[in-house]
Write a protein that holds these residues in place. Sequence first.
Motif, PDB file in Angstrom:
ATOM      1  N   THR A  13      15.671  23.866  44.026  1.00 21.19           N
ATOM      2  CA  THR A  13      15.872  24.043  45.072  1.00 21.19           C
ATOM      3  C   THR A  13      16.611  23.284  45.541  1.00 21.19           C
ATOM      4  O   THR A  13      16.542  21.795  45.524  1.00 21.19           O
ATOM      5  CB  THR A  13      14.675  24.940  46.100  1.00 21.19           C
ATOM      6  N   HIS A  15      20.507  22.497  48.414  1.00 15.72           N
ATOM      7  CA  HIS A  15      21.360  23.021  49.794  1.00 15.72           C
ATOM      8  C   HIS A  15      22.458  22.049  49.595  1.00 15.72           C
ATOM      9  O   HIS A  15      22.798  21.472  48.509  1.00 15.72           O
ATOM     10  CB  HIS A  15      20.744  21.796  50.905  1.00 15.72           C
ATOM     11  N   ARG A  36      20.637  26.694  51.920  1.00  8.70           N
ATOM     12  CA  ARG A  36      19.825  26.721  50.779  1.00  8.70           C
ATOM     13  C   ARG A  36      19.811  27.442  49.828  1.00  8.70           C
ATOM     14  O   ARG A  36      19.648  28.912  50.124  1.00  8.70           O
ATOM     15  CB  ARG A  36      17.949  27.010  51.503  1.00  8.70           C
TER      16      ARG A  36
END
Length: 82
Positions: A13, A15, A36
């Motif tokens: 995960t 950005h 995200r």
Amino acid sequence: MKRRSALRPVEVTWHDCTTHEEWRDRGDAETLRPVRCTTVGYLVKRSNRWVTLAGHNMPEDEQVGSVHTIPMKWVTTIRRLR
């Protein structure tokens, strides 16, 4: 030639930047934020500066495809998958 260990599947995960090419009001542009993202792949390399994942893996030939390298400063989590 010595064979390398098997690549492990992971979920990262992170950005990413947001881009908009069209003209827009400055006030609207001030509201834009990074997005995200979640990427699932085989962990090729992890360092304190970046993580490299491959979407495809041919273990018998030790080749990978669809490779992503993501700066660690952008990463929020790395989760090992089974």
